[in-house]
Design an enzyme around this catalytic site. Structure first.
Site, PDB file in Angstrom:
ATOM      1  CG  ASP A  15      -2.055  -0.959   1.152  1.00  0.00           C
ATOM      2  OD1 ASP A  15      -2.376  -1.400   0.038  1.00  0.00           O
ATOM      3  OD2 ASP A  15      -2.609  -1.296   2.220  1.00  0.00           O
ATOM      4  NE  ARG A  95      -1.542   2.814  13.349  1.00  0.00           N
ATOM      5  CZ  ARG A  95      -0.717   1.956  12.781  1.00  0.00           C
ATOM      6  NH1 ARG A  95       0.581   2.188  12.769  1.00  0.00           N
ATOM      7  NH2 ARG A  95      -1.164   0.865  12.205  1.00  0.00           N
ATOM      8  CG  ASP A 124      -4.523   2.079  13.074  1.00  0.00           C
ATOM      9  OD1 ASP A 124      -4.556   2.374  14.285  1.00  0.00           O
ATOM     10  OD2 ASP A 124      -4.228   0.953  12.651  1.00  0.00           O
ATOM     11  CB  SER A 176      -4.396  -7.086   8.075  1.00  0.00           C
ATOM     12  OG  SER A 176      -4.036  -5.862   8.673  1.00  0.00           O
TER      13      SER A 176
HETATM   14  N1  ARG Z   1      -7.890  -3.221  16.380  1.00  0.00           N
HETATM   15  C1  ARG Z   1      -6.640  -2.667  16.781  1.00  0.00           C
HETATM   16  C2  ARG Z   1      -6.750  -1.194  17.021  1.00  0.00           C
HETATM   17  O1  ARG Z   1      -7.614  -0.568  16.482  1.00  0.00           O
HETATM   18  C3  ARG Z   1      -5.519  -2.987  15.824  1.00  0.00           C
HETATM   19  C4  ARG Z   1      -5.591  -2.317  14.471  1.00  0.00           C
HETATM   20  C5  ARG Z   1      -4.551  -2.759  13.468  1.00  0.00           C
HETATM   21  N2  ARG Z   1      -4.713  -4.154  13.205  1.00  0.00           N
HETATM   22  C6  ARG Z   1      -4.166  -4.842  12.197  1.00  0.00           C
HETATM   23  N3  ARG Z   1      -4.326  -6.121  12.233  1.00  0.00           N
HETATM   24  N4  ARG Z   1      -3.531  -4.292  11.202  1.00  0.00           N
HETATM   25  O2  ARG Z   1      -5.973  -0.644  17.742  1.00  0.00           O
END
Ligand code: ARG
Length: 406
Positions: A15, A95, A124, A176
């Site tokens: 990506d 983040r 995110d 992912s």
């Molecule tokens: N659900 C988690 C959060 O919102 C992780 C998000 C990223 N997850 C991922 N498998 N890429 O903090």
């Protein structure tokens, strides 16, 4: 006129690699990439070179591990922040730091925009963008995945191929994954069906508890004002301490979580987490708080913890309320100093011992032996007055011939 500049949060994956080229064409811009190293086991070596090959004019890579643990993970730990009572929020605390990194690079480079590779249905995007808005309100944020023409991974691959974007021909991972030192998140693939138990290949760093060593391991964690500082009596820097606990915990099958959670955008999603270090440290920290905090502070802090967890999850790390509530938390941590001894055995954590000079546990008050110093008779008057409102209520109800329901 010089070209506009866009700073991209770059991971080196498909990506963000496609994004570099796509943004430079679409916006006729110079692309600068910024990659934050938060301790992911997955290699990030070569990311800088890859960014250049992809068309970035400049690429930065920052080792943010120390800042991540000291300024982000330790705050979440002191706050006992577990989202919906379970998720230690490795991604959610990473983040805001990455947003800060983007802002710092954008200011240094004189860029007008930053871009990220988050989708339009996740948390995110919220965390990145609210983070950037809070730190640098004049910066523009671009989220290509929400607006570009590619509808599948295959279409992105084709674009990469046509534009000489180097893409590793790795076996398609069905999941992912987002990872850092504090923990790892896995979603997609068969995990999208909540009736299906996670297959073994969904787990990336922890051993199956069934295959963990038959002999338990015992460790002692020392805390100072709510922050872990020693492991088995040895003072360690934050990154070293968390790395050692992650590896040890993973080897004992500790820190596997499987949860359905409420996303910011209202979707329920299912995620697998592996967070050995975070789970161990939250366990130990909370054991110490149980020993040291007075009853009212302990109970009140539970509400604050829940609120802070929601703020972090919802992308409000840089909000005034988060700052104010953390000031409360810091004040509660004044006496959270001591040692907690734990045992790891096939995915479980057992507390072997708790110890603090600030312990409020008084054996003479707690004991049922002859050593007992508690004034049993005083309880009589206490309960009489304590229960008075309910006795009065019951009396009123029975005299008005109403049925007593309370
Ligand atoms: N659900 C988690 C959060 O919102 C992780 C998000 C990223 N997850 C991922 N498998 N890429 O903090």
């Amino acid at each position: 006129m010089s070209k506009r500049k866009i700073v991209v949060a770059y991971s080196g994956g498909l990506d963000t690699s496609v994004m570099v080229k796509w943004l430079s064409e679409k916006y006729n811009a110079e692309i600068i990439t910024a990659t934050g190293f938060l301790g992911q086991v997955k290699e990030i070596e070569g990311v800088k070179e890859k960014a250049k090959l992809t068309g970035a004019v400049k690429s930065y890579i920052f080792d943010l591990r120390e800042e991540f643990i000291s300024n982000y993970a330790w705050k979440a730990l002191k706050a006992s922040a577990l989202y919906e009572g379970t998720y230690p929020m490795a991604t959610a605390i990473g983040r805001p730091l990455l947003a800060k990194m983007l802002v710092d690079v954008a200011i240094q480079e004189g860029a007008d925009s930053v871009a990220h590779g988050c989708t339009g249905k996740g948390n995110d995007q919220v965390r990145f963008e609210v983070g950037v808005q809070s730190l640098a309100p004049s910066l523009n944020v671009i989220a290509p995945l929400r607006i570009w023409e590619f509808k599948s991974r295959e279409e992105e691959m084709e674009y990469a191929l046509n534009n000489n974007i180097p893409i590793k021909a790795t076996k398609d991972n069905p999941y992912s994954i987002d990872e850092n030192l504090w923990g790892l998140a896995v979603e997609c693939g068969v995990l999208e069906d909540p009736t299906v138990a996670p297959p073994e290949d969904a787990y990336q760093i922890t051993i199956n508890p069934k295959n963990a060593p038959d002999q338990p391991a015992a460790i002692t964690i020392g805390f100072e004002k709510g922050i872990p500082t020693t492991l088995n009596g040895v003072e360690l820097n934050p990154v070293e301490l968390v790395s050692q606990l992650r590896d040890l915990g993973a080897a004992y099958g500790i820190g596997r979580l499987d949860m359905i959670e409420n996303r910011v955008v209202g979707i329920k999603s299912r995620e697998i987490y592996e967070a050995p270090a975070a789970v161990i440290l939250h366990h130990a920290h909370s054991e110490l708080e149980r020993l040291v905090l007075d009853k009212e502070t302990f109970r009140y802090k539970q509400n604050v913890s829940n609120k802070i967890a929601n703020l972090i999850y919802d992308g409000l790390w840089y909000s005034p309320l988060f700052k104010s509530l953390m000031a409360f938390v810091d004040s509660t941590q004044e006496n959270i100093t001591g040692e907690i001894k734990l045992e790891f055995y096939k995915g479980n954590i057992k507390t072997l011992s708790r110890n603090s000079v600030f312990s409020l546990y008084n054996k003479n008050l707690a004991t049922y032996t002859i050593e007992d110093t508690f004034d049993h008779k005083a309880s009589e008057g206490f309960i009489k007055i304590y229960g008075l409102p309910y006795k009065t209520l019951a009396q009123v109800k029975s005299s008005s011939k109403e049925e007593v329901t309370a």
